[in-house]
Motif scaffolding. Structure first.
Motif, PDB file in Angstrom:
ATOM      1  N   THR A 193       0.728  -1.090  -0.032  1.00  0.00           N
ATOM      2  CA  THR A 193      -0.030  -0.104   0.285  1.00  0.00           C
ATOM      3  C   THR A 193       0.875   1.261  -0.135  1.00  0.00           C
ATOM      4  N   THR A 194       2.223   1.041   0.727  1.00  0.00           N
ATOM      5  CA  THR A 194       2.971   2.308   0.404  1.00  0.00           C
ATOM      6  C   THR A 194       3.377   2.752  -0.909  1.00  0.00           C
ATOM      7  N   LEU A 231      10.089  12.622  -1.626  1.00  0.00           N
ATOM      8  CA  LEU A 231       8.803  11.489  -1.509  1.00  0.00           C
ATOM      9  C   LEU A 231       9.067  10.823  -0.086  1.00  0.00           C
ATOM     10  N   ALA A 232      10.092  10.821   0.572  1.00  0.00           N
ATOM     11  CA  ALA A 232      10.550  10.337   1.947  1.00  0.00           C
ATOM     12  C   ALA A 232       9.704  11.242   2.986  1.00  0.00           C
ATOM     13  N   ASP A 233       9.606  12.424   2.565  1.00  0.00           N
ATOM     14  CA  ASP A 233       8.873  13.453   3.599  1.00  0.00           C
ATOM     15  C   ASP A 233       7.423  13.483   3.324  1.00  0.00           C
ATOM     16  N   GLN A 234       7.013  13.140   2.031  1.00  0.00           N
ATOM     17  CA  GLN A 234       5.679  12.978   1.796  1.00  0.00           C
ATOM     18  C   GLN A 234       4.896  11.750   2.263  1.00  0.00           C
ATOM     19  N   LEU A 235       5.588  10.702   2.550  1.00  0.00           N
ATOM     20  CA  LEU A 235       5.157   9.338   2.878  1.00  0.00           C
ATOM     21  C   LEU A 235       5.455   9.355   4.438  1.00  0.00           C
ATOM     22  N   GLN A 236       6.169  10.234   4.948  1.00  0.00           N
ATOM     23  CA  GLN A 236       6.657  10.164   6.362  1.00  0.00           C
ATOM     24  C   GLN A 236       7.213   8.572   6.377  1.00  0.00           C
ATOM     25  N   VAL A 237       8.182   8.503   5.772  1.00  0.00           N
ATOM     26  CA  VAL A 237       9.123   7.281   5.899  1.00  0.00           C
ATOM     27  C   VAL A 237      10.726   7.649   6.067  1.00  0.00           C
ATOM     28  N   VAL A 258      12.703   4.688   1.717  1.00  0.00           N
ATOM     29  CA  VAL A 258      12.161   5.154   0.658  1.00  0.00           C
ATOM     30  C   VAL A 258      13.003   4.520  -0.521  1.00  0.00           C
ATOM     31  N   THR A 259      14.279   4.641  -0.246  1.00  0.00           N
ATOM     32  CA  THR A 259      15.303   4.031  -1.164  1.00  0.00           C
ATOM     33  C   THR A 259      14.755   2.537  -1.450  1.00  0.00           C
ATOM     34  N   TYR A 260      14.507   1.716  -0.582  1.00  0.00           N
ATOM     35  CA  TYR A 260      14.187   0.343  -1.029  1.00  0.00           C
ATOM     36  C   TYR A 260      12.751   0.438  -1.639  1.00  0.00           C
ATOM     37  N   ARG A 297      21.089  15.999  -8.389  1.00  0.00           N
ATOM     38  CA  ARG A 297      19.796  15.452  -8.071  1.00  0.00           C
ATOM     39  C   ARG A 297      19.169  14.328  -9.060  1.00  0.00           C
ATOM     40  N   VAL A 298      18.522  13.444  -8.369  1.00  0.00           N
ATOM     41  CA  VAL A 298      17.814  12.495  -9.328  1.00  0.00           C
ATOM     42  C   VAL A 298      16.371  12.465  -8.933  1.00  0.00           C
ATOM     43  N   LEU A 299      15.573  12.668 -10.015  1.00  0.00           N
ATOM     44  CA  LEU A 299      14.118  12.900  -9.943  1.00  0.00           C
ATOM     45  C   LEU A 299      13.517  11.569 -10.333  1.00  0.00           C
ATOM     46  N   LEU A 300      12.239  11.386  -9.509  1.00  0.00           N
ATOM     47  CA  LEU A 300      11.622  10.077  -9.749  1.00  0.00           C
ATOM     48  C   LEU A 300      10.415  10.360 -10.727  1.00  0.00           C
TER      49      LEU A 300
END
Length: 170
Positions: free
Chosen positions: A40-41, A64-70, A75-77, A99-102
């Protein structure tokens, strides 16, 4: 001064429907994740990446880590999993090569389109009878509710009670 009963009932009904909407969205996300062997994450991450890319502001892994709070490690995994499955790819930021963008991958677009295309059609059908003024009012309402939820969330973060395992020095 107290609110008129009719207004209070309308507000209670609207709050209830917002809660129903949140639960329905969660169920849809869970179903999507399950159908595509994702966590779900992962679904939440794909949603965030897609929204950011659509807005012309692709996310970094840190954002993304900040948005998902992880954690950054989590978030790397997560991004490694989504990259391996073809849902996402990493792209060098053209304005800052460090910088790397997703970005959404081709497979991610294909899967999302097949699943969310019909959902978008259902939304369009649900809103077909609303005038532009009605839709503008709905948009303002949802924007205001989301802003109040963001504000409430920030308050929770800053005023979080101590965890049960913390010591008080006694």
């Amino acid at each position: 001064m107290t609110e008129a009963p009719a207004r209070a009932q309308l507000i209670a009904a609207l709050v209830s429907q917002v809660q129903v909407l949140a639960l329905a969205s969660d169920r849809i996300g869970t179903a999507f994740a399950s159908q595509h062997d994702l966590h779900t994450t992962d679904f939440r991450a794909l949603t965030a990446i897609h929204r950011a890319e659509r807005a012309g502001q692709p996310l970094t892994a840190r954002q993304l880590a900040d948005q998902l709070q992880v954690s950054p490690a989590a978030v790397t995994y997560l991004v490694d999993r989504l990259t391996a499955s073809g849902h996402v790819h990493r792209d060098t930021d053209p304005t800052d090569r460090r910088r790397v963008l997703l970005r959404f991958g081709d497979h991610g677009r294909e899967v999302a389109g097949a699943f969310f295309g019909p959902l978008g059609q259902a939304h369009a059908e649900a809103m077909a009878s609303y005038s532009e003024d009605d839709l503008a009012t709905c948009l303002r309402f949802l924007h205001d509710v989301n802003a109040s939820l963001d504000h409430f969330h920030r308050g929770l973060i800053h005023e979080a009670p101590p965890s049960p395992t913390s010591t008080t020095g006694e």
